[in-house]
Design a protein around this motif. Structure first.
Motif, PDB file in Angstrom:
ATOM      1  N   ASN A  19       0.833  -1.183  -0.092  1.00  0.00           N
ATOM      2  CA  ASN A  19       0.131  -0.098  -0.092  1.00  0.00           C
ATOM      3  C   ASN A  19       0.763   1.170  -0.163  1.00  0.00           C
ATOM      4  O   ASN A  19       0.326   2.336   0.245  1.00  0.00           O
ATOM      5  N   CYS A  20       2.044   1.157  -0.220  1.00  0.00           N
ATOM      6  CA  CYS A  20       3.159   2.041  -0.221  1.00  0.00           C
ATOM      7  C   CYS A  20       3.902   2.026  -1.597  1.00  0.00           C
ATOM      8  O   CYS A  20       4.989   1.839  -1.417  1.00  0.00           O
ATOM      9  N   ALA A  21       3.293   2.086  -2.772  1.00  0.00           N
ATOM     10  CA  ALA A  21       3.719   1.894  -4.116  1.00  0.00           C
ATOM     11  C   ALA A  21       4.961   2.976  -4.299  1.00  0.00           C
ATOM     12  O   ALA A  21       4.879   4.044  -3.937  1.00  0.00           O
ATOM     13  N   PRO A  22       6.311   2.566  -4.693  1.00  0.00           N
ATOM     14  CA  PRO A  22       7.408   3.445  -4.763  1.00  0.00           C
ATOM     15  C   PRO A  22       7.022   4.471  -5.932  1.00  0.00           C
ATOM     16  O   PRO A  22       6.093   4.252  -7.107  1.00  0.00           O
ATOM     17  N   LEU A  23       7.799   5.638  -5.909  1.00  0.00           N
ATOM     18  CA  LEU A  23       7.388   6.874  -6.881  1.00  0.00           C
ATOM     19  C   LEU A  23       7.941   6.105  -8.282  1.00  0.00           C
ATOM     20  O   LEU A  23       7.269   6.566  -9.293  1.00  0.00           O
TER      21      LEU A  23
END
Length: 787
Positions: free
Chosen positions: A131-135
């Motif tokens: 739920n914290c996709a990389p830039l």
């Protein structure tokens, strides 16, 4: 600033829309009409993005921020943009990088420490949640081309082998379409352990042929960019350029270190004073700023012996040459962008350090980090350092500088890398340039900023919304604050007003011009007391820029309010429970993380190379046996490496030389104990075996070596002592060769490929000597040398 797009970009990947018009029977029918296929592109005007992250470089190192090291290309970027004087990192490598690439705090994405000490706690697992996709993934799914070059220290240790999984590698899991670099905290710049995407590859040459990884990765970045602009000129790129410089080992061509000959003979205390004066002249600190006192435990220059001072000065000359060498190659990349006529439309971040300068090189520095990580510093006395002064920076060293230099490179602040409580560990000079998007030139910005602010800044510049879902997973919002508001307004009100810091128990809270800080441990020591015994300090950093005037006793209510705020933030962002354990976190069973390899036996096969220490069974502080089924050639005496682990700075190798079986144990480059057979082996099939019988009785003891061909004893010898913790920071286990620097001088740096064929090689380990559990604090020191 790019124009907003009509494309719905809040759910990624952008859904394919079904055609809902008339469907005809015959394509020649006049009613046949389909809209043309359109390539996915970012919103109109979205810039290219180049993020440069230098390693282990403090606020007071680069000339762009008043330091003694000439960095004309950093200054070149600053002249076209802005210097940020209050930009912050996390005080440690893996956490800063994870935060930078995700837009979330490092504990939110599971990187409360380095990957080697990960636990099962959510804030410390080294696993970025989905739920914290990389830039990079967000940009790629919006039409950017993406590539990473250099260092990646965010891969969980149990996923760092050539078989993955690759969910947390730069490619493909991190969103980068191309990766060329190394996995881990550092690499030998002369003999690097390189991956291209997920495949290990070897350098194009040796140091003698002119090879250096900094130059190699720069050329790869230039080549990739030229190809990208040649084939997809309408697509912007996102390039993450993260050299190993200036992390140890400080490896640099001799001519670059020679530029600084004699420039540091005055010592680190005088260098701090000189840097402090330049910083005021440049305006990167205010006129009323105070130079902080030397941090406790760090010796003065005058306390060092006169005989050793030339060595200490040389350490800094080498480091300075290394940083300028890195600046030079950043300049080459900028030149390439200029030649392609894309530099003006590129948002450039130059973050000069992923933390403060590194105080992990001992009070005197070292020619080889293996002395430090193996707790065998007594082998490297003053006489040894003096004798090997000229090896510093060369392929004959694996060097690091003295702690006093690290502190000087963090001028004007207290402390260094690892110390997240004070600005010396977390404040890094940062430069932002975007000629087509930022009107200001050569100006200074003093707004508070943090590495988690980079991702939202990039998305705002590109006109891309923060995604609500990525790959079907609802996303946690970015925790950073876009810096775009400050680009053209020097006096814009500060928008990032609250930020916690925590690393290894060292912790702080910044809130609206105040900081409350608690240093738990020194960078060179383990934890010696509980968290509740830490002493908190209080600073008004609007009036006291450098945290030099502790107001804790005068403002007890303000301190209490900030302490409470720290706990609120710590609970919110997965900081709790804070983990100050040392030796326990190296035991994966206690820490609760998986291990790639378990048991006491492992079979490897021909061609397996570049296997990290986490990928093979542990044979340290115990007896072990190496057995190999081989076929020796009929056309001459067999030669070459059967299996090797480590390299010139520590390791072992089983090999054949002119038909004789040999076992070499390299004790940190000081000596190599070689056991050899006088019998020349005949062509044909053999089962070769080496047994090492550990003496026991503690860590790093010696033992007897016996060589066999089947059941026939070929020779006996001894290893005088062994390495208790690590063979190498980055060199590997290789079957059928010894890649990178050689363990043994018998077979040299090249031509060590095994001339016969290898069916398999088996490692069998005996029981551990558990004496190492008596030295728990040292284990944490070992971990910290690997940032």
């Amino acid at each position: 600033m790019s124009k907003k797009s009509d494309v719905q970009r809040s759910s990624l990947p952008i859904p394919d829309l079904a055609y809902t018009g008339t469907v005809t029977y015959d394509a020649t029918d006049p009613d046949t009409h389909y809209p043309p296929i359109e390539r996915l592109l970012p919103p109109e005007g979205a810039p290219n993005v180049l993020v440069v992250l230098i390693d282990d470089t403090g606020f007071g190192a680069s000339s762009a921020f008043g330091g003694p090291v000439h960095t004309p290309n950093f200054e070149r970027v600053a002249a076209q943009g802005l210097k940020y004087t209050r930009f912050h990192t996390t005080a440690l490598c893996s956490p800063t990088r994870a935060a930078l690439l995700s837009g979330r705090n490092h504990h939110t994405v599971g990187m409360g420490g380095i990957t080697e000490i990960a636990t099962s706690a959510p804030g410390y697992s080294s696993l970025r949640p989905n739920n914290c996709a990389p830039l990079a993934e967000t940009l790629k799914l919006n039409g950017y081309s993406t590539a990473q070059f250099g260092k990646c220290h965010e891969v969980p240790v149990w996923e760092s082998s050539p078989v993955g999984p690759f969910d947390h590698w730069p490619h493909p899991g991190g969103g980068f379409e191309y990766f060329y670099g190394f996995i881990g905290g550092e690499t030998n710049q002369w003999y690097p352990a390189i991956y291209e995407n997920t495949s290990p590859v070897e350098p194009w040459g040796t140091p003698e042929a002119g090879y250096h990884f900094m130059a190699d990765m720069t050329q790869k970045a230039i080549d990739w960019t030229k190809q990208q602009k040649a084939l997809a000129p309408d697509k912007p790129f996102f390039t993450y350029f993260a050299p190993g410089a200036t992390h140890a080992p400080h490896h640099v061509p001799a001519e670059w270190a020679a530029k600084y000959a004699g420039k540091f003979d005055q010592g680190w205390d005088a260098v701090r004073e000189e840097t402090f004066a330049r910083q005021k002249e440049l305006g990167v600190i205010p006129e009323n700023a105070t130079l902080t006192e030397r941090s406790p435990g760090i010796p003065s220059w005058d306390e060092m012996s006169d005989e050793l001072k030339p060595v200490l000065a040389r350490e800094m000359e080498v480091y300075a040459g290394y940083l300028e060498y890195a600046d030079h190659h950043v300049g080459e990349l900028l030149d390439a962008l200029e030649e392609l006529d894309v530099l003006d439309d590129t948002l450039v971040y130059v973050i000069i350090g992923d933390n403060g300068a590194s105080a992990e090189g001992t009070m005197k520095g070292t020619t080889n980090e293996a002395f430090v990580i193996n707790h065998m510093e007594e082998m490297e006395d003053d006489a040894y350092l003096i004798e090997h002064k000229d090896d510093l920076g060369t392929p004959r060293s694996y060097n690091h500088y003295a702690i006093g230099w690290a502190h000087a490179m963090d001028t004007p602040y207290q402390w260094t890398k690892q110390v997240a409580s004070h600005w010396g560990g977390t404040r890094n000079g940062t430069i932002v340039s975007w000629p087509n998007g930022i009107h200001a030139r050569g100006e200074i910005r003093n707004q508070f900023a943090h590495v988690i602010d980079v991702a939202p800044t990039v998305l705002e510049a590109a006109g891309i919304p923060e995604p609500a879902t990525v790959n079907g997973v609802t996303q946690r919002p970015y925790e950073g604050t876009s810096m775009n508001y400050s680009f053209d307004e020097a006096d814009a009100a500060e928008q990032h007003t609250t930020q916690y810091f925590e690393m290894l128990g060292n912790r702080a809270i910044f809130h609206k011009g105040w900081t409350a800080v608690a240093k738990h441990k020194d960078p060179w020591l383990g934890s010696s007391h509980g968290l509740d015994d830490d002493v908190w300090e209080l600073y008004n950093v609007e009036e006291d820029w450098t945290q030099s005037n502790d107001l804790a006793s005068k403002e007890p209510q303000k301190l209490a309010d900030l302490q409470r705020l720290f706990l609120i933030q710590a609970a919110r962002f997965n900081v709790l429970p804070m983990d100050i354990r040392s030796a326990e976190r190296f035991n994966e069973q206690i820490a609760g993380r998986p291990a790639l390899v378990r048991g006491t036996s492992q079979t490897l096969y021909s061609g397996m190379k570049r296997l990290s220490e986490n990928s093979v069974i542990n044979i340290k502080n115990k007896s072990f046996t190496v057995t190999a089924r081989v076929t020796l050639p009929a056309d001459g005496a067999a030669s070459g490496v059967v299996i090797a682990q480590g390299g010139s700075y520590g390791g072992w190798s089983l090999y054949l030389h002119e038909g004789t079986l040999r076992f070499a144990y390299n004790i940190m480059g000081i000596k190599t104990d070689v056991t050899t057979s006088d019998v020349v082996l005949e062509p044909g099939e053999h089962e070769l075996r080496m047994h090492f019988g550990y003496d026991g009785g503690g860590l790093g003891k010696g033992g007897g070596v016996t060589l066999y061909d089947g059941e026939t004893k070929l020779g006996e010898g001894r290893v005088s002592r062994t390495l208790p913790f690590f063979f190498s920071m980055d060199e590997t286990v290789d079957v059928g060769a010894d890649v990178a620097s050689p363990v043994s001088a018998d077979y040299g740096a090249t031509g060590n490929e095994f001339t016969g064929s290898i069916k398999w090689v088996r490692l069998d380990a005996g029981d551990d000597d558990h004496s190492h559990l008596a030295d728990p604090e040292h284990k944490m020191q070992i971990a910290m040398t690997r940032q």
